[in-house]
Design a protein around this motif. Structure first.
Motif, PDB file in Angstrom:
ATOM      1  N   GLN A   1     -16.695  -9.407 -10.307  1.00 33.48           N
ATOM      2  CA  GLN A   1     -15.377  -9.868  -9.924  1.00 33.48           C
ATOM      3  C   GLN A   1     -14.343  -8.800 -10.257  1.00 33.48           C
ATOM      4  O   GLN A   1     -14.464  -8.077 -11.244  1.00 33.48           O
ATOM      5  CB  GLN A   1     -15.024 -11.162 -10.662  1.00 33.48           C
ATOM      6  CG  GLN A   1     -15.833 -12.352 -10.196  1.00 33.48           C
ATOM      7  CD  GLN A   1     -15.345 -13.636 -10.836  1.00 33.48           C
ATOM      8  OE1 GLN A   1     -14.710 -13.623 -11.872  1.00 33.48           O
ATOM      9  NE2 GLN A   1     -15.650 -14.749 -10.196  1.00 33.48           N
ATOM     10  N   VAL A   2     -13.322  -8.706  -9.422  1.00 39.03           N
ATOM     11  CA  VAL A   2     -12.267  -7.712  -9.614  1.00 39.03           C
ATOM     12  C   VAL A   2     -10.940  -8.443  -9.757  1.00 39.03           C
ATOM     13  O   VAL A   2     -10.611  -9.318  -8.953  1.00 39.03           O
ATOM     14  CB  VAL A   2     -12.192  -6.733  -8.417  1.00 39.03           C
ATOM     15  CG1 VAL A   2     -11.012  -5.779  -8.588  1.00 39.03           C
ATOM     16  CG2 VAL A   2     -13.496  -5.964  -8.284  1.00 39.03           C
ATOM     17  N   GLU A   3     -10.208  -8.103 -10.805  1.00 36.99           N
ATOM     18  CA  GLU A   3      -8.885  -8.682 -10.997  1.00 36.99           C
ATOM     19  C   GLU A   3      -7.869  -7.797 -10.284  1.00 36.99           C
ATOM     20  O   GLU A   3      -7.840  -6.584 -10.470  1.00 36.99           O
ATOM     21  CB  GLU A   3      -8.534  -8.751 -12.490  1.00 36.99           C
ATOM     22  CG  GLU A   3      -7.169  -9.359 -12.752  1.00 36.99           C
ATOM     23  CD  GLU A   3      -6.808  -9.375 -14.225  1.00 36.99           C
ATOM     24  OE1 GLU A   3      -5.723  -9.859 -14.557  1.00 36.99           O
ATOM     25  OE2 GLU A   3      -7.619  -8.878 -15.040  1.00 36.99           O
ATOM     26  N   LEU A   4      -7.054  -8.407  -9.444  1.00 41.06           N
ATOM     27  CA  LEU A   4      -6.060  -7.671  -8.681  1.00 41.06           C
ATOM     28  C   LEU A   4      -4.667  -8.101  -9.113  1.00 41.06           C
ATOM     29  O   LEU A   4      -4.346  -9.287  -9.117  1.00 41.06           O
ATOM     30  CB  LEU A   4      -6.238  -7.916  -7.182  1.00 41.06           C
ATOM     31  CG  LEU A   4      -5.268  -7.191  -6.248  1.00 41.06           C
ATOM     32  CD1 LEU A   4      -5.433  -5.683  -6.372  1.00 41.06           C
ATOM     33  CD2 LEU A   4      -5.478  -7.636  -4.809  1.00 41.06           C
ATOM     34  N   LEU A   5      -3.868  -7.130  -9.493  1.00 44.67           N
ATOM     35  CA  LEU A   5      -2.494  -7.403  -9.897  1.00 44.67           C
ATOM     36  C   LEU A   5      -1.584  -6.435  -9.153  1.00 44.67           C
ATOM     37  O   LEU A   5      -1.751  -5.222  -9.246  1.00 44.67           O
ATOM     38  CB  LEU A   5      -2.333  -7.217 -11.411  1.00 44.67           C
ATOM     39  CG  LEU A   5      -0.927  -7.386 -11.973  1.00 44.67           C
ATOM     40  CD1 LEU A   5      -0.423  -8.803 -11.733  1.00 44.67           C
ATOM     41  CD2 LEU A   5      -0.907  -7.063 -13.461  1.00 44.67           C
ATOM     42  N   SER A   6      -0.636  -6.963  -8.392  1.00 49.27           N
ATOM     43  CA  SER A   6       0.271  -6.128  -7.611  1.00 49.27           C
ATOM     44  C   SER A   6       1.613  -6.019  -8.318  1.00 49.27           C
ATOM     45  O   SER A   6       2.205  -7.030  -8.698  1.00 49.27           O
ATOM     46  CB  SER A   6       0.483  -6.716  -6.213  1.00 49.27           C
ATOM     47  OG  SER A   6      -0.733  -6.737  -5.495  1.00 49.27           O
ATOM     48  N   ILE A   7       2.060  -4.790  -8.509  1.00 45.01           N
ATOM     49  CA  ILE A   7       3.365  -4.530  -9.105  1.00 45.01           C
ATOM     50  C   ILE A   7       4.175  -3.725  -8.097  1.00 45.01           C
ATOM     51  O   ILE A   7       3.709  -2.705  -7.588  1.00 45.01           O
ATOM     52  CB  ILE A   7       3.237  -3.713 -10.417  1.00 45.01           C
ATOM     53  CG1 ILE A   7       2.454  -4.514 -11.463  1.00 45.01           C
ATOM     54  CG2 ILE A   7       4.608  -3.315 -10.942  1.00 45.01           C
ATOM     55  CD1 ILE A   7       3.183  -5.694 -12.037  1.00 45.01           C
ATOM     56  N   TYR A   8       5.360  -4.193  -7.799  1.00 45.05           N
ATOM     57  CA  TYR A   8       6.220  -3.510  -6.849  1.00 45.05           C
ATOM     58  C   TYR A   8       7.394  -2.872  -7.596  1.00 45.05           C
ATOM     59  O   TYR A   8       8.190  -3.569  -8.202  1.00 45.05           O
ATOM     60  CB  TYR A   8       6.728  -4.480  -5.782  1.00 45.05           C
ATOM     61  CG  TYR A   8       5.620  -5.073  -4.944  1.00 45.05           C
ATOM     62  CD1 TYR A   8       5.117  -4.387  -3.839  1.00 45.05           C
ATOM     63  CD2 TYR A   8       5.049  -6.295  -5.278  1.00 45.05           C
ATOM     64  CE1 TYR A   8       4.095  -4.922  -3.087  1.00 45.05           C
ATOM     65  CE2 TYR A   8       4.010  -6.832  -4.531  1.00 45.05           C
ATOM     66  CZ  TYR A   8       3.544  -6.133  -3.432  1.00 45.05           C
ATOM     67  OH  TYR A   8       2.509  -6.655  -2.696  1.00 45.05           O
ATOM     68  N   LEU A   9       7.457  -1.538  -7.552  1.00 50.77           N
ATOM     69  CA  LEU A   9       8.578  -0.822  -8.150  1.00 50.77           C
ATOM     70  C   LEU A   9       9.548  -0.410  -7.046  1.00 50.77           C
ATOM     71  O   LEU A   9       9.121  -0.010  -5.964  1.00 50.77           O
ATOM     72  CB  LEU A   9       8.089   0.439  -8.879  1.00 50.77           C
ATOM     73  CG  LEU A   9       7.241   0.232 -10.132  1.00 50.77           C
ATOM     74  CD1 LEU A   9       6.781   1.579 -10.669  1.00 50.77           C
ATOM     75  CD2 LEU A   9       7.995  -0.530 -11.192  1.00 50.77           C
ATOM     76  N   PRO A  10      10.833  -0.482  -7.310  1.00 49.50           N
ATOM     77  CA  PRO A  10      11.789  -0.039  -6.296  1.00 49.50           C
ATOM     78  C   PRO A  10      11.579   1.443  -5.966  1.00 49.50           C
ATOM     79  O   PRO A  10      11.438   2.261  -6.887  1.00 49.50           O
ATOM     80  CB  PRO A  10      13.152  -0.245  -6.978  1.00 49.50           C
ATOM     81  CG  PRO A  10      12.898  -1.161  -8.112  1.00 49.50           C
ATOM     82  CD  PRO A  10      11.486  -0.940  -8.541  1.00 49.50           C
ATOM     83  N   PRO A  11      11.508   1.803  -4.692  1.00 47.78           N
ATOM     84  CA  PRO A  11      11.349   3.224  -4.336  1.00 47.78           C
ATOM     85  C   PRO A  11      12.424   4.097  -4.969  1.00 47.78           C
ATOM     86  O   PRO A  11      12.169   5.251  -5.326  1.00 47.78           O
ATOM     87  CB  PRO A  11      11.467   3.220  -2.806  1.00 47.78           C
ATOM     88  CG  PRO A  11      11.088   1.832  -2.396  1.00 47.78           C
ATOM     89  CD  PRO A  11      11.560   0.940  -3.508  1.00 47.78           C
ATOM     90  N   THR A  12      13.618   3.540  -5.138  1.00 44.53           N
ATOM     91  CA  THR A  12      14.712   4.321  -5.737  1.00 44.53           C
ATOM     92  C   THR A  12      14.390   4.702  -7.174  1.00 44.53           C
ATOM     93  O   THR A  12      14.811   5.761  -7.645  1.00 44.53           O
ATOM     94  CB  THR A  12      16.031   3.524  -5.702  1.00 44.53           C
ATOM     95  OG1 THR A  12      15.814   2.222  -6.286  1.00 44.53           O
ATOM     96  CG2 THR A  12      16.536   3.357  -4.292  1.00 44.53           C
ATOM     97  N   LEU A  13      13.628   3.853  -7.882  1.00 47.66           N
ATOM     98  CA  LEU A  13      13.253   4.177  -9.261  1.00 47.66           C
ATOM     99  C   LEU A  13      12.328   5.387  -9.297  1.00 47.66           C
ATOM    100  O   LEU A  13      12.515   6.309 -10.095  1.00 47.66           O
ATOM    101  CB  LEU A  13      12.574   2.974  -9.925  1.00 47.66           C
ATOM    102  CG  LEU A  13      11.999   3.227 -11.330  1.00 47.66           C
ATOM    103  CD1 LEU A  13      13.106   3.579 -12.322  1.00 47.66           C
ATOM    104  CD2 LEU A  13      11.223   2.008 -11.816  1.00 47.66           C
ATOM    105  N   LEU A  14      11.340   5.392  -8.408  1.00 48.17           N
ATOM    106  CA  LEU A  14      10.424   6.538  -8.345  1.00 48.17           C
ATOM    107  C   LEU A  14      11.169   7.805  -7.923  1.00 48.17           C
ATOM    108  O   LEU A  14      10.949   8.883  -8.487  1.00 48.17           O
ATOM    109  CB  LEU A  14       9.280   6.244  -7.374  1.00 48.17           C
ATOM    110  CG  LEU A  14       8.263   5.203  -7.842  1.00 48.17           C
ATOM    111  CD1 LEU A  14       7.359   4.792  -6.690  1.00 48.17           C
ATOM    112  CD2 LEU A  14       7.435   5.734  -8.996  1.00 48.17           C
ATOM    113  N   GLU A  15      12.053   7.671  -6.949  1.00 47.23           N
ATOM    114  CA  GLU A  15      12.813   8.837  -6.479  1.00 47.23           C
ATOM    115  C   GLU A  15      13.706   9.385  -7.574  1.00 47.23           C
ATOM    116  O   GLU A  15      13.756  10.599  -7.798  1.00 47.23           O
ATOM    117  CB  GLU A  15      13.649   8.446  -5.253  1.00 47.23           C
ATOM    118  CG  GLU A  15      12.822   8.146  -4.015  1.00 47.23           C
ATOM    119  CD  GLU A  15      13.662   7.574  -2.878  1.00 47.23           C
ATOM    120  OE1 GLU A  15      14.901   7.460  -3.048  1.00 47.23           O
ATOM    121  OE2 GLU A  15      13.076   7.235  -1.828  1.00 47.23           O
TER     122      GLU A  15
END
Length: 200
Positions: free
Chosen positions: A3-17
């Motif tokens: 089994q694989v645990e999937l966790l999605s995290i969304y960071l604002p593109p502006t933060l990465l930029e």
């Protein structure tokens, strides 16, 4: 089949930029995050679980803590999960005495407000990405830990005033609610605010 645990995290593109602009040797348009499967990145896992725990079970209004995790997460992704090699600028030596004094003054004057990482970094005149590292080098604790400790110290003083309710004290000191105040106080004092007050 495993089994694989999937966790999605969304960071604002502006933060990465913004993190790329402030801390890397490349322009954001030259950087692309890559999909990776069947690998272990223990530090990334730790950051993601801290963020999930705070959002699900903690106090999601504690912006300083959440922003700190997001900033470290963005820097880690840029260094270790990009299509091109990204080198983050190294900063050491901590904050200067004058900048530290300005940051501490700002914190002391705003304990009853929602203190955030971006504003603390602006006071210190460094990027949010570097501020957390420099502050910890200087003070031996993260900005979030320091703010909670100072709020706890102020709470000890206010608890001596029997006319103030616990709800009032939590509001005066910038906690999002009385439960958050109680949890933080107990973490630092091994007593609830009510138990501490009874011992006075």
């Amino acid at each position: 089949m495993n089994q694989v645990e999937l966790l999605s995290i969304y960071l604002p593109p502006t933060l990465l930029e913004q993190t790329a602009i402030e801390s890397c040797d490349r322009l954001p348009k030259e950087i692309e995050l890559i999909d990776r499967f069947a690998i272990r990145d223990l530090f990334l896992e730790q950051l993601v679980h801290q963020l999930r725990t705070e959002l699900e079970y903690g106090n999601s209004s504690d912006r300083l803590y959440i922003e700190s995790i997001q900033t470290v997460l963005a820097g880690h992704l840029l260094r270790h999960h990009c299509s091109a090699k990204v080198v983050t600028a190294s900063m050491s030596g901590g904050l200067s005495k004058s900048k530290l004094h300005q940051v501490i003054d700002y914190i002391e004057n705003n304990l009853n407000h929602d203190i955030n990482l971006t504003e603390l970094a602006r006071v210190a005149q460094v990027s949010p990405y570097h501020f957390g590292k420099l502050f910890k080098q200087t003070m031996g604790s993260t900005p979030h830990q320091y703010v909670l400790k100072r709020r706890t110290e102020q709470a000890k003083i206010l608890l001596a005033d029997a006319k103030l309710s616990l709800a009032e004290i939590s509001q005066v000191l910038g906690f999002c609610d009385q439960s958050h105040f109680t949890n933080v106080f107990r973490r630092y004092m091994q007593l609830t605010p009510r138990q501490y007050r009874h011992k006075l």
